[in-house]
Design a protein around this motif. Structure first.
Motif, PDB file in Angstrom:
ATOM      1  N   VAL A   7       0.957  -1.310   0.077  1.00  0.00           N
ATOM      2  CA  VAL A   7       0.034   0.149  -0.321  1.00  0.00           C
ATOM      3  C   VAL A   7       0.898   1.173  -0.140  1.00  0.00           C
ATOM      4  CG1 VAL A   7      -1.905  -1.236   1.143  1.00  0.00           C
ATOM      5  CG2 VAL A   7      -0.160   0.061   2.585  1.00  0.00           C
ATOM      6  N   ARG A   8       0.432   2.311  -0.266  1.00  0.00           N
ATOM      7  CA  ARG A   8       0.943   3.494  -0.365  1.00  0.00           C
ATOM      8  C   ARG A   8       0.263   4.593   0.379  1.00  0.00           C
ATOM      9  NH1 ARG A   8       5.161   6.169  -2.901  1.00  0.00           N
ATOM     10  NH2 ARG A   8       5.479   4.645  -4.545  1.00  0.00           N
ATOM     11  N   LEU A   9       0.912   5.134   1.471  1.00  0.00           N
ATOM     12  CA  LEU A   9      -0.007   6.018   2.136  1.00  0.00           C
ATOM     13  C   LEU A   9      -0.402   7.387   1.720  1.00  0.00           C
ATOM     14  CD1 LEU A   9       2.310   5.533   5.624  1.00  0.00           C
ATOM     15  CD2 LEU A   9       0.140   4.521   5.156  1.00  0.00           C
TER      16      LEU A   9
ATOM     17  N   VAL B 186       1.759   6.500   9.445  1.00  0.00           N
ATOM     18  CA  VAL B 186       1.547   4.910   9.504  1.00  0.00           C
ATOM     19  C   VAL B 186       0.621   4.383  10.571  1.00  0.00           C
ATOM     20  CG1 VAL B 186       2.615   2.726   9.978  1.00  0.00           C
ATOM     21  CG2 VAL B 186       3.776   4.448   8.593  1.00  0.00           C
ATOM     22  N   GLU B 187       0.713   5.156  11.789  1.00  0.00           N
ATOM     23  CA  GLU B 187      -0.139   4.640  12.930  1.00  0.00           C
ATOM     24  C   GLU B 187      -1.572   5.029  12.492  1.00  0.00           C
ATOM     25  OE1 GLU B 187       2.568   6.455  13.276  1.00  0.00           O
ATOM     26  OE2 GLU B 187       3.569   5.376  14.191  1.00  0.00           O
TER      27      GLU B 187
ATOM     28  N   ALA C 118      -0.974  -4.407  10.425  1.00  0.00           N
ATOM     29  CA  ALA C 118       0.643  -3.833  10.773  1.00  0.00           C
ATOM     30  C   ALA C 118       1.127  -3.552   9.516  1.00  0.00           C
ATOM     31  CB  ALA C 118       1.449  -4.780  11.527  1.00  0.00           C
ATOM     32  N   LEU C 119       1.639  -2.235   9.149  1.00  0.00           N
ATOM     33  CA  LEU C 119       2.144  -1.891   8.033  1.00  0.00           C
ATOM     34  C   LEU C 119       3.428  -2.008   8.135  1.00  0.00           C
ATOM     35  CD1 LEU C 119      -0.481   0.872   6.789  1.00  0.00           C
ATOM     36  CD2 LEU C 119      -0.463  -1.497   6.302  1.00  0.00           C
ATOM     37  N   THR C 120       4.202  -3.025   7.513  1.00  0.00           N
ATOM     38  CA  THR C 120       5.633  -2.888   7.737  1.00  0.00           C
ATOM     39  C   THR C 120       6.478  -2.468   6.764  1.00  0.00           C
ATOM     40  OG1 THR C 120       5.613  -5.427   6.712  1.00  0.00           O
ATOM     41  CG2 THR C 120       5.208  -5.263   8.837  1.00  0.00           C
ATOM     42  N   SER C 121       7.676  -1.897   6.951  1.00  0.00           N
ATOM     43  CA  SER C 121       8.815  -1.574   6.219  1.00  0.00           C
ATOM     44  C   SER C 121       9.119  -2.389   5.025  1.00  0.00           C
ATOM     45  CB  SER C 121      10.067  -1.171   6.933  1.00  0.00           C
ATOM     46  OG  SER C 121      10.925  -0.760   6.180  1.00  0.00           O
TER      47      SER C 121
END
Length: 893
Positions: free
Chosen positions: A311-313, A319-320, A350-353
């Motif tokens: 995904v792209r913010l 992120v939170e 959870a959006l991980t690196s």
């Protein structure tokens, strides 16, 4: 106090006064010349001003010219001083070529180890994947929940296809896309001319979300990711170069890998491999590919989880905040169980690196790489301490020369600067050699130990060169600190009056401490190497429930249109069993250590079954081919055919948990809400599903002929005789399959042991590199101890001579020297063992079937290293013990 700024100010003011006086003098000369020509004083001054023009501007220009000239002189003096210092350093290095070579080699080993490791960790720990636009706003979508069986949080990266659609309306996201690695390589062509390519399926928005531009052609778009449209494919840059020689004519050509022609529409830029470090050759839209190989309804199935999502913010969204919104939506959808799928209530998104080293999804190799960073730094410290010791020894020998230089007027600052420059030159020479180590060492690690990763550079990069230069300068400065401090404390009289032995005695404690630290760090490295080596051996010898040695699996690529796949595989298994040197052959719907199948089921006497259960649909002598031992009852055989009472075999874990009083004869109900009894006829050993670390899991086996719709057979398994000619047998196997099944496009034969290679690789990587670093550290520490002992012996010749003259035997002198060396080594070993003991809890995840505080590893290393150290001290000890008293008293060897 530093007086240089005040001196510079005084020089500038003096220059300005001189210029003013010069201008005033010339101005008066012009006035006198005009007055002598008949002009009045006033007229002469006016004419003089006219001739001089703008005096302020003229004065300013002259001052600027003068200051520029003075600045050039200063830089000329500085460069000249630097050149003189370099020449002095070079002469100093050439006076002791043996010492200089030793220092350069030590620097090369320490810096080379760090440059080699940086070559690997730069991609694993520090950088996002290349060719992505604004990678900081990209994240991998995962479900996070606490797993009691693991005792920690578990991150599930694979999702169902409907989960991707759920993200389309999220306000926190600017876009989302899915991707999926093909479970097997794609086959282009047929038979001997067939070639394999690694494929990845992506959703239509994938490249747009990542912000990737094509090298040539166009990208896969949303209109390409639909059922019934023209099938398209994109090429990676590497595949384009290998197969099409980089020609633009590739656009528009077609590729067929068993699902009809796919039109090439574009080529991706060099270095792009998606967001994972996996090499990819061909990129295809998801929907056309999955629709061709999967059953209808896959797009609506939430229980079938296979897709990865990126995904792209949205701009300005943290992120939170995104995790909070997506978690709310996730919990709403999965509030109730969906089929067999049920999530704990506390599950969150959870959006991980994208950077592997910063992600909880990091593979085991990343964790090993973190430890390698520490170990390479330890090796650099050992090398720097060794060099400091050598420089201290040289400073002691040259103490009188330093005193003379001080007496002749050289400043301590200049002397220390020359010494620092010399050491930095040593380090830069070592750094040049380290670049070769990094180039070829990095290539070996990348290609041999980490072959499944996509590297945008192989063996070397400009970043490595800059980092190597920085490490070299840092190591040179660090190695020069202690000798520089000793030099700063020197004064003329004490340097000229002191004897070499008194000087050496005053600094022996410092040099001994440096050797103790070297030995301690070497012990830590060697203990780490021992733990990795033992873990690797334990993993290789682990009881897997099956015997992978001499077992081979065969996977077939078959054209569309094969009506009865299970019958075809069963017939091939029966035919393979008749090939000479094949002791057993079978077929299965699954492959050990690779994939598994789950299904709804129930058993007699249970309302609901606890835990997760996996099943295998098998045919032929599957159990014998894997050497899966029978514990009770019988195995499935040819009598378990269609029309006979369904029979099943369970593993030991299944029987232990569900039928502790005996499983034979009990009913197994396979499927949702079924009342058809599959009679349990046997119990076999528990085979590990996913590798050596896998926990025992409940499994059962059913006959493919009795459950034709449950799961298709996909793999053939054969067992070769111990003394079989492997190449000949596999050639016969390929020929038999090609002759018996003309629809087969490609035959892949692989040793079952190779399936464990990805899991074994981190231990192999750690064992090889830790052992290499440990041996290098041991060599450096041993040389450091040898240098200390040799220097001590040379400085204590008079004392040894007196003891010999007073009756001390050669053996007593020998033992005295060895005892000192042994005490230094033992102290270092004890310190190293203490450090390793305290680090052990953090090393727990890197070892297998062994404690990180393994007593055997600690004991062997702590005994072996002092023993090696004693051997290194034997030469100077023998030299001291064999010299005559007269020679010793004279201080000659």
């Amino acid at each position: 106090m530093n007086h240089r700024p005040f001196q510079r100010t005084i020089r500038i003011r003096q220059t300005d006064r001189d210029l003013e006086e010069e201008l005033a003098f010339h101005f008066e000369e012009v006035i006198r010349e005009l007055e002598s020509g008949g002009l009045s004083r006033t007229e002469a001054e006016a004419e003089a001003r006219r001739r001089f023009g703008d005096e302020a501007r003229y004065r300013h220009e002259l001052i600027g010219i003068d200051r520029d000239f003075a600045r050039q002189l200063r830089w000329h003096d500085r460069l000249g001083a630097l050149g003189d210092a370099i020449k002095y350093a070079w002469r100093s290095m050439s006076y002791a070529p043996g010492l200089s070579v030793g220092i350069v080699v030590a620097f090369a080993l320490g810096i080379g180890a760090n440059a080699t490791v940086f070559n690997v960790i730069d991609r694993l720990l520090l950088r996002p994947p290349p060719q992505l636009h604004d990678p900081g706003s990209l994240r991998v979508y995962t479900a996070q929940f606490y797993a009691p069986a693991l005792g920690r949080d578990y991150f599930q990266p694979v999702r169902s296809y409907p989960d991707l659609g759920d993200l389309s309306g999220a306000r926190a996201l600017a876009g989302s896309a899915g991707y999926y690695f093909s479970t097997r390589d794609l086959t282009i062509g047929r038979g001997d001319e067939a070639r394999r390519a690694k494929g990845m399926m992506v959703s239509g928005a994938y490249f747009g979300v990542l912000g990737v531009a094509p090298q040539i052609g166009r990208l896969i778009m949303a209109e390409d990711d639909r059922a019934g449209v023209e099938r398209v494919v994109m090429l990676s840059h590497g595949y384009w170069q290998r197969q099409y020689a980089g020609s633009r004519d590739a656009i528009g050509q077609t590729i067929d890998f068993g699902q009809g022609p796919h039109t090439i529409i574009g080529v991706l830029p060099k270095g792009f491999a998606g967001i994972d470090m996996v090499p990819v050759d061909l990129w295809l839209p998801i929907v056309p590919y999955r629709s061709a190989i999967d059953q209808a309804g896959w797009q609506q199935s939430r229980s079938n989880q296979w897709l990865r999502i990126v995904v792209r913010l949205a701009p300005g969204v943290t992120v939170e905040a995104a995790e909070t919104e997506l978690t709310t939506k996730f919990r709403t959808i999965y509030a109730a169980p969906i089929g067999l799928l049920e999530y704990p209530r506390n599950t969150r998104v959870a959006l991980t690196s994208l950077i592997p080293g910063r992600s909880p999804l990091a593979p085991a190799e990343v964790n090993v790489a973190r430890w390698l960073v520490l170990m390479s730094l330890a090796l650099l410290i050992i090398a720097s301490l060794n060099i400091s010791n050598l420089l201290l020894a040289r400073a002691i020998r040259e103490q009188r020369a330093l005193g003379i230089r001080l007496a002749l007027g050289i400043t301590r600052t200049r002397m220390i600067g020359q010494s620092l420059l010399e050491v930095v030159l040593f380090a830069l020479l070592g750094g040049a050699a380290a670049l070769l180590i990094a180039r070829y060492g990095g290539r070996v690690i990348q290609r041999i130990f980490l072959p499944d990763y996509a590297w945008d550079t192989i063996g070397f990069s400009s970043r490595v060169a800059w980092v190597t230069a920085a490490i070299a300068v840092f190591a040179g400065v660090a190695a020069a600190v202690l000798p520089g401090l000793q030099m700063a404390r020197s004064d003329v009289l004490s340097s000229l009056r002191a004897s070499a032995s008194s000087i050496a005695g005053g600094r022996a404690r410092l040099r001994t401490t440096l050797v103790v630290v070297q030995v301690a760090l070497s012990v830590v490295l060697l203990i780490g190497a021992a733990l990795f080596v033992r873990s690797f051996r334990n993993a290789a010898d682990a009881d897997l429930g099956i015997d992978p040695d001499h077992a081979w699996f065969i996977r077939l690529v078959i054209d569309e249109g094969l009506v009865d796949r299970n019958r075809a595989y069963s017939d091939l298994a029966a035919a393979l069993a008749r090939v000479p040197d094949i002791t057993a052959a079978g077929a299965a719907s699954t492959l050990p250590f690779f994939n598994r199948h789950g299904t709804a089921f129930n058993v007699e006497g249970w309302d609901s079954v606890p835990g997760r259960v996996y099943f295998h649909s098998v045919a032929g002598d599957y159990f014998k081919a894997l050497d899966l031992g029978l514990l009770a009852g019988r195995l499935l055989d040819a009598a378990d055919a269609a029309g006979s009472e369904p029979a099943g075999v369970v593993n030991e874990e299944f029987a232990r948990r569900l039928f502790p009083k005996g499983a034979i004869g009990r009913c197994l109900y396979v499927g949702q809400n079924t009342t058809n009894c599959t009679r349990i006829v046997g119990v076999v050993e528990t085979a590990r599903l996913s590798g050596v670390r896998a926990e025992p899991s409940m499994q059962f086996y059913i006959a493919a002929a009795q459950h034709p719709t449950r799961a298709d057979l996909e793999t053939l398994v054969i067992r070769l005789a111990d003394n079989a000619d492997r190449a000949r047998v596999l050639t016969d196997v390929r020929q038999l399959i090609s002759d018996g099944q003309p629809r087969v496009r490609y035959i892949e034969t692989t040793a079952l042991r190779d399936q464990l290679e990805p899991e074994m690789r981190p231990w192999r990587l750690g064992a090889v590199l830790f052992t290499t670093f440990g041996i290098l550290a041991l060599i450096l520490a041993t040389l450091g101890l040898y240098a200390v002992v040799s220097f001590d012996v040379s400085q204590q010749m008079r004392e040894l001579g007196l003891r010999s003259a007073l009756g001390a035997t050669s053996s007593r002198l020998l033992i005295a020297v060895l005892l000192r060396a042994g005490a230094i080594a033992a102290l270092g070993a004890a310190a190293g063992a203490l450090i390793a003991w305290n680090l052990a809890p953090r090393f727990q995840d890197q070892v297998f079937a062994i404690s990180p505080r393994d007593p055997l590893s600690l004991t062997v290393v702590c005994i072996a290293l002092p023993a090696v150290a004693l051997v290194s001290a034997l030469i100077p000890a023998l030299r001291a013990s064999r010299a005559s008293p007269v020679v010793l008293i004279r201080g000659q060897s």
